[in-house]
Write a protein that holds these residues in place. Structure first.
Motif, PDB file in Angstrom:
ATOM      1  N   THR A 154       2.004  48.574   2.739  1.00 36.26           N
ATOM      2  CA  THR A 154       2.310  47.146   2.340  1.00 36.26           C
ATOM      3  C   THR A 154       1.374  46.356   1.576  1.00 36.26           C
ATOM      4  O   THR A 154       0.203  46.295   2.100  1.00 36.26           O
ATOM      5  CB  THR A 154       3.059  46.612   3.327  1.00 36.26           C
ATOM      6  OG1 THR A 154       4.114  47.243   3.683  1.00 36.26           O
ATOM      7  CG2 THR A 154       3.517  44.998   2.980  1.00 36.26           C
ATOM      8  N   ALA A 155       1.730  45.678   0.530  1.00 31.55           N
ATOM      9  CA  ALA A 155       0.787  44.678   0.030  1.00 31.55           C
ATOM     10  C   ALA A 155       1.317  43.521  -0.086  1.00 31.55           C
ATOM     11  O   ALA A 155       2.615  43.353  -0.557  1.00 31.55           O
ATOM     12  CB  ALA A 155       0.303  45.269  -1.460  1.00 31.55           C
ATOM     13  N   VAL A 156       0.518  42.509   0.244  1.00 32.88           N
ATOM     14  CA  VAL A 156       1.461  41.055   0.273  1.00 32.88           C
ATOM     15  C   VAL A 156       0.627  39.992  -0.344  1.00 32.88           C
ATOM     16  O   VAL A 156      -0.667  39.908  -0.036  1.00 32.88           O
ATOM     17  CB  VAL A 156       1.724  40.748   1.937  1.00 32.88           C
ATOM     18  CG1 VAL A 156       2.187  39.277   2.167  1.00 32.88           C
ATOM     19  CG2 VAL A 156       2.641  41.595   2.377  1.00 32.88           C
ATOM     20  N   LEU A 157       1.090  38.962  -0.887  1.00 33.98           N
ATOM     21  CA  LEU A 157       0.510  37.941  -1.417  1.00 33.98           C
ATOM     22  C   LEU A 157       0.995  36.667  -0.430  1.00 33.98           C
ATOM     23  O   LEU A 157       2.224  36.384  -0.211  1.00 33.98           O
ATOM     24  CB  LEU A 157       1.048  37.529  -3.046  1.00 33.98           C
ATOM     25  CG  LEU A 157       0.265  36.109  -3.547  1.00 33.98           C
ATOM     26  CD1 LEU A 157      -0.917  36.607  -3.949  1.00 33.98           C
ATOM     27  CD2 LEU A 157       1.285  35.843  -4.766  1.00 33.98           C
ATOM     28  N   MET A 158      -0.221  36.246   0.059  1.00 40.09           N
ATOM     29  CA  MET A 158       0.093  35.046   1.223  1.00 40.09           C
ATOM     30  C   MET A 158      -0.190  33.712   0.609  1.00 40.09           C
ATOM     31  O   MET A 158      -1.405  33.423  -0.073  1.00 40.09           O
ATOM     32  CB  MET A 158      -0.619  35.328   2.374  1.00 40.09           C
ATOM     33  CG  MET A 158      -0.512  36.890   2.891  1.00 40.09           C
ATOM     34  SD  MET A 158      -1.009  36.907   4.887  1.00 40.09           S
ATOM     35  CE  MET A 158      -2.755  36.579   4.709  1.00 40.09           C
ATOM     36  N   ILE A 159       0.712  32.848   0.958  1.00 45.12           N
ATOM     37  CA  ILE A 159       0.534  31.465   0.386  1.00 45.12           C
ATOM     38  C   ILE A 159       0.912  30.497   1.652  1.00 45.12           C
ATOM     39  O   ILE A 159       1.804  30.388   2.157  1.00 45.12           O
ATOM     40  CB  ILE A 159       1.548  31.181  -1.018  1.00 45.12           C
ATOM     41  CG1 ILE A 159       1.441  32.153  -1.989  1.00 45.12           C
ATOM     42  CG2 ILE A 159       1.352  29.826  -1.353  1.00 45.12           C
ATOM     43  CD1 ILE A 159       2.673  32.118  -3.102  1.00 45.12           C
ATOM     44  N   GLN A 160      -0.306  29.770   1.853  1.00 44.25           N
ATOM     45  CA  GLN A 160      -0.190  28.970   2.727  1.00 44.25           C
ATOM     46  C   GLN A 160      -0.232  27.274   2.530  1.00 44.25           C
ATOM     47  O   GLN A 160      -0.732  26.927   1.540  1.00 44.25           O
ATOM     48  CB  GLN A 160      -1.491  28.783   3.703  1.00 44.25           C
ATOM     49  CG  GLN A 160      -1.605  27.905   5.001  1.00 44.25           C
ATOM     50  CD  GLN A 160      -2.880  27.999   5.654  1.00 44.25           C
ATOM     51  OE1 GLN A 160      -3.418  29.022   6.532  1.00 44.25           O
ATOM     52  NE2 GLN A 160      -3.832  26.902   5.281  1.00 44.25           N
ATOM     53  N   ALA A 161       0.956  26.705   2.958  1.00 49.39           N
ATOM     54  CA  ALA A 161       0.972  25.256   2.733  1.00 49.39           C
ATOM     55  C   ALA A 161       0.321  24.401   3.652  1.00 49.39           C
ATOM     56  O   ALA A 161       0.892  24.262   4.766  1.00 49.39           O
ATOM     57  CB  ALA A 161       2.347  24.863   2.532  1.00 49.39           C
ATOM     58  N   THR A 162      -0.898  24.095   3.509  1.00 45.15           N
ATOM     59  CA  THR A 162      -2.004  23.709   4.491  1.00 45.15           C
ATOM     60  C   THR A 162      -1.406  22.236   5.159  1.00 45.15           C
ATOM     61  O   THR A 162      -1.209  21.381   4.222  1.00 45.15           O
ATOM     62  CB  THR A 162      -3.267  23.577   4.000  1.00 45.15           C
ATOM     63  OG1 THR A 162      -3.642  24.835   3.754  1.00 45.15           O
ATOM     64  CG2 THR A 162      -4.484  23.242   5.209  1.00 45.15           C
ATOM     65  N   ASN A 163      -1.214  22.295   6.470  1.00 45.43           N
ATOM     66  CA  ASN A 163      -1.093  21.067   7.067  1.00 45.43           C
ATOM     67  C   ASN A 163       0.364  20.329   6.665  1.00 45.43           C
ATOM     68  O   ASN A 163       0.552  18.974   6.855  1.00 45.43           O
ATOM     69  CB  ASN A 163      -2.062  19.940   7.032  1.00 45.43           C
ATOM     70  CG  ASN A 163      -3.035  20.245   7.946  1.00 45.43           C
ATOM     71  OD1 ASN A 163      -2.956  20.727   8.895  1.00 45.43           O
ATOM     72  ND2 ASN A 163      -4.371  19.826   7.496  1.00 45.43           N
ATOM     73  N   THR A 164       1.308  21.226   6.040  1.00 42.33           N
ATOM     74  CA  THR A 164       2.525  20.767   5.525  1.00 42.33           C
ATOM     75  C   THR A 164       3.363  21.877   5.481  1.00 42.33           C
ATOM     76  O   THR A 164       3.273  22.765   6.345  1.00 42.33           O
ATOM     77  CB  THR A 164       2.563  19.942   4.209  1.00 42.33           C
ATOM     78  OG1 THR A 164       3.412  19.330   3.920  1.00 42.33           O
ATOM     79  CG2 THR A 164       1.993  20.889   3.185  1.00 42.33           C
ATOM     80  N   HIS A 165       4.426  21.669   4.798  1.00 36.44           N
ATOM     81  CA  HIS A 165       5.722  22.723   4.868  1.00 36.44           C
ATOM     82  C   HIS A 165       5.939  22.968   3.232  1.00 36.44           C
ATOM     83  O   HIS A 165       5.709  22.423   2.448  1.00 36.44           O
ATOM     84  CB  HIS A 165       6.829  21.910   5.572  1.00 36.44           C
ATOM     85  CG  HIS A 165       7.314  20.965   5.009  1.00 36.44           C
ATOM     86  ND1 HIS A 165       7.112  19.659   5.323  1.00 36.44           N
ATOM     87  CD2 HIS A 165       8.506  20.783   4.193  1.00 36.44           C
ATOM     88  CE1 HIS A 165       7.688  18.555   4.828  1.00 36.44           C
ATOM     89  NE2 HIS A 165       8.463  19.184   3.869  1.00 36.44           N
ATOM     90  N   PHE A 166       7.031  24.104   3.307  1.00 33.90           N
ATOM     91  CA  PHE A 166       7.901  24.332   2.131  1.00 33.90           C
ATOM     92  C   PHE A 166       9.170  23.840   2.060  1.00 33.90           C
ATOM     93  O   PHE A 166       9.721  23.646   3.228  1.00 33.90           O
ATOM     94  CB  PHE A 166       7.927  25.847   1.839  1.00 33.90           C
ATOM     95  CG  PHE A 166       6.330  26.406   1.327  1.00 33.90           C
ATOM     96  CD1 PHE A 166       5.955  26.348   0.189  1.00 33.90           C
ATOM     97  CD2 PHE A 166       5.913  27.387   2.698  1.00 33.90           C
ATOM     98  CE1 PHE A 166       4.879  27.186   0.048  1.00 33.90           C
ATOM     99  CE2 PHE A 166       4.414  28.019   2.213  1.00 33.90           C
ATOM    100  CZ  PHE A 166       4.135  27.964   0.816  1.00 33.90           C
ATOM    101  N   GLY A 167       9.494  23.509   0.858  1.00 37.02           N
ATOM    102  CA  GLY A 167      11.039  23.171   0.980  1.00 37.02           C
ATOM    103  C   GLY A 167      11.688  23.524  -0.476  1.00 37.02           C
ATOM    104  O   GLY A 167      10.874  24.554  -1.171  1.00 37.02           O
ATOM    105  N   LEU A 168      12.734  23.386  -0.643  1.00 33.36           N
ATOM    106  CA  LEU A 168      13.498  23.777  -2.042  1.00 33.36           C
ATOM    107  C   LEU A 168      13.658  22.589  -2.870  1.00 33.36           C
ATOM    108  O   LEU A 168      13.686  21.570  -2.404  1.00 33.36           O
ATOM    109  CB  LEU A 168      14.963  24.341  -1.667  1.00 33.36           C
ATOM    110  CG  LEU A 168      14.971  25.452  -0.638  1.00 33.36           C
ATOM    111  CD1 LEU A 168      16.373  25.827  -0.549  1.00 33.36           C
ATOM    112  CD2 LEU A 168      14.008  26.566  -1.135  1.00 33.36           C
TER     113      LEU A 168
END
Length: 377
Positions: A154-168
């Protein structure tokens, strides 16, 4: 994503089109200068020559390309994967995993988005099990305990939202079911496979990342022992093939219409196959533009990216804010007439408000000749 109090200007000079990105004056090339990426006020300048027709480009502002597929070492922990790009608001890593993670992971620095570039398998987490495959986004709320068990490398691109969150994103006039219906978002299941995972005995380690450092908590049992859950917060799976892009046959839309996830200081967009514009006066390639407010990153997942030469799956381009960029010379030949009816591409774009730093992992697989790919052959 910023101040909306603009200095009001309505003016025009010389020979220009009446509509942006369409019916350009003969023999000209349009360049857009805009605020807030593509969300704010803009000017459209018509040039006699392509605005990227440089003969040399020196200094740290140059466009860069990295072949992440060449990062061959498989790491058992996501926190051992090398940083590709990062700033105070976002962290991007590229991670390869050959077998089941020996420990659980937990990100205390922010929400985590895993984009599966290659491989199939299962994600086990506090909430249950999600199967994964190529093209899946796996959203993990901050603090979730999880591990991957690959059925194949498996190969994964990891994206971290530092000290916050993801929304739409707000889909506005398009309505809430545009791009993808939220009902398509799949949550983990407490199924037989998850219960079999729960039944494993022995010591279990949890590697917790906080402020970039990893602490390890060891349990004498499997801490993924939930028997049920409910609420408004959970991991979700979204595949790129479930995204239905917005298209216009009379106008080349900016990449911001393909926004998939929002965070406080950056956005994640997804490019998927779409029909080319059919109006004879409409541009059929991305327009030249100044990306002066955002750094722009593109990860190429699959297909044929029509505006770029010599780009293959697993590569990433990085265009820092501050210079003009746009289609390569080969794509310019198709500016008004496309030989194909539709694009054939899947790509992930990350636009960041704050300047990005290049990590050691990316620097080790850089293609230094990328800046020359705009030169006229």
């Amino acid at each position: 994503m910023g101040n909306r109090n603009w200095i009001p200007v309505r003016a025009a000079q010389g020979v220009h089109s009446r509509q942006a990105h369409a019916d350009l004056p003969e023999g000209t090339y349009e360049r857009e200068i805009s605020k807030e990426g593509f969300f704010g006020p803009a000017a459209f300048i018509h040039h006699r020559r392509p605005p990227t027709g440089w003969t040399s480009f020196e200094g740290p502002l140059r466009p860069r390309a990295f072949d992440l597929a060449r990062l061959n070492a498989a790491e058992p922990s996501p926190w051992a994967a090398g940083k590709v790009l990062y700033n105070a608001a976002v962290e991007v890593r590229f991670w390869k995993l050959a077998q089941a993670m020996p420990a659980l992971a937990r990100n205390a620095d922010g929400d985590q988005l895993l984009f599966v570039h290659q491989g199939t398998g299962d994600l086990f987490c506090d909430y249950g099990r999600l199967a994964y495959g190529p093209g899946d986004y796996l959203y993990l709320p901050r603090g979730t305990m999880w591990r991957l068990a690959p059925a194949e490398p498996t190969a994964v691109l990891m994206i971290q939202a530092t000290n916050t969150h993801f929304g739409l994103p707000d889909k506005g006039l398009l309505g809430g079911h545009a791009l993808f219906d939220p009902a398509i978002l799949e949550t983990p299941a407490l199924d037989d496979a998850f219960r079999a995972h729960q039944a494993q005995e022995g010591e279990f380690r949890v590697e917790i990342k906080k402020r970039g450092e990893v602490s390890v908590v060891t349990y004498p049992y499997n801490p993924l022992d939930a028997v049920g859950w409910h609420g408004e917060l959970a991991p979700v799976r979204l595949n790129v093939k479930d995204i239905r892009p917005v298209a216009s046959h009379r106008y080349h839309l900016p990449p911001s219409v393909h926004t998939t996830f929002l965070s406080d200081r950056f956005v994640v967009c997804t490019f998927t196959p779409r029909p080319f514009e059919t109006d004879p006066g409409a541009l059929k390639v991305p327009f030249f533009h100044n990306n002066d407010d955002f750094d722009e990153v593109l990860f190429y997942h699959a297909g044929d990216f029509f505006s770029r030469d010599h780009i293959e799956a697993g590569m990433m381009t990085f265009h820092p804010s501050g210079f003009t960029h746009g289609p390569h010379p080969k794509a310019l030949k198709n500016m008004l007439v496309q030989p194909k009816p539709a694009t054939d591409e899947y790509a992930v774009m990350i636009d960041t408000r704050d300047p990005l730093e290049v990590g050691e992992a990316a620097a080790s697989v850089e293609n230094p000749a990328y800046v020359d790919s705009w030169k006229t052959p």
